[in-house]
Design a protein around this motif. Structure first.
Motif, PDB file in Angstrom:
ATOM      1  N   PHE A 192       0.820  -1.213   0.000  1.00 20.73           N
ATOM      2  CA  PHE A 192       0.000   0.000   0.000  1.00 20.73           C
ATOM      3  C   PHE A 192       0.851   1.258   0.000  1.00 20.73           C
ATOM      4  CE2 PHE A 192      -2.735  -3.377   1.492  1.00 20.73           C
ATOM      5  CZ  PHE A 192      -3.747  -3.263   0.561  1.00 20.73           C
ATOM      6  N   SER A 193       2.008   1.230   0.636  1.00 19.47           N
ATOM      7  CA  SER A 193       2.914   2.385   0.548  1.00 19.47           C
ATOM      8  C   SER A 193       3.477   2.497  -0.869  1.00 19.47           C
ATOM      9  CB  SER A 193       4.028   2.291   1.585  1.00 19.47           C
ATOM     10  OG  SER A 193       4.839   1.164   1.335  1.00 19.47           O
TER      11      SER A 193
ATOM     12  N   LYS B 257       1.163   8.884  -7.302  1.00 17.76           N
ATOM     13  CA  LYS B 257       1.692  10.240  -7.509  1.00 17.76           C
ATOM     14  C   LYS B 257       2.301  10.425  -8.891  1.00 17.76           C
ATOM     15  CE  LYS B 257       2.598  10.789  -2.608  1.00 17.76           C
ATOM     16  NZ  LYS B 257       3.639  10.819  -1.571  1.00 17.76           N
TER      17      LYS B 257
ATOM     18  N   GLU C 113       0.708   4.044  -2.950  1.00 17.08           N
ATOM     19  CA  GLU C 113       0.608   5.482  -2.681  1.00 17.08           C
ATOM     20  C   GLU C 113       1.686   6.252  -3.423  1.00 17.08           C
ATOM     21  OE1 GLU C 113       0.728   5.871   1.554  1.00 17.08           O
ATOM     22  OE2 GLU C 113      -1.363   5.283   1.803  1.00 17.08           O
ATOM     23  N   GLN C 114       2.909   5.712  -3.467  1.00 16.32           N
ATOM     24  CA  GLN C 114       3.989   6.350  -4.218  1.00 16.32           C
ATOM     25  C   GLN C 114       3.703   6.324  -5.715  1.00 16.32           C
ATOM     26  OE1 GLN C 114       7.513   4.209  -3.199  1.00 16.32           O
ATOM     27  NE2 GLN C 114       7.425   4.759  -1.035  1.00 16.32           N
TER      28      GLN C 114
END
Length: 149
Positions: free
Chosen positions: A116-117, A124, A120-121
């Motif tokens: 999930f991180s 972007k 998220e990156q």
């Protein structure tokens, strides 16, 4: 275990009935519910059997990559079967490891705690045509809870 109502509901929607968008209907009927065999299926089945990955999922990811036709493919923690499927779907597209801030056409995120991180990156630097495939969302309670957040 699925009840009879669940089976009837899923069967009805499996063929695209109830899907409103023409693009989504085309995706469901020609990619997800595709019944024809592709040239790469024997190789994908062989590699999936060797590494213990479900061949049906590897073939689905192959069909998605073939449908999307990305300019480049990035992977984060893939298994060998997925790497094989993605490279065979788009031989002309470079396949590499995901790094933060790198634009992509298709991103595959394997089963990992930090997926999930990574997503998220990736969001972007995603474009309007970028596709993110996240594997293993329902494989553990921890992943389900993270996905719900």
């Amino acid at each position: 275990m699925l009840g009879i109502k669940d089976i009837i509901y899923r069967y009805r929607h499996n063929w695209g009935f109830g899907v409103q968008s023409p693009n989504a209907f085309h995706f469901v009927t020609s990619v997800i519910a595709e019944k024809y065999s592709y040239y790469a299926y024997p190789a994908i089945n062989c590699v999936a059997a060797k590494c213990g990955y479900k061949a049906a999922l590897a073939r689905l990811i192959f069909r998605i990559a073939n449908y999307v036709r990305p300019q480049n493919i990035l992977m984060y923690e893939p298994c060998e079967a997925i790497a094989c499927a993605l490279s065979m779907a788009r031989p002309s597209a470079p396949v590499s490891v995901f790094r933060q801030g790198e634009p992509f056409g298709l991103l595959y995120v394997g089963e990992t705690r930090e997926c999930f991180s990574v997503v998220e990156q990736a969001v972007k630097c995603a474009s309007a045509n970028s596709v993110i495939i996240i594997d293993g969302i329902h494989r553990s309670r921890e992943m389900k809870n993270s996905w719900n957040k």
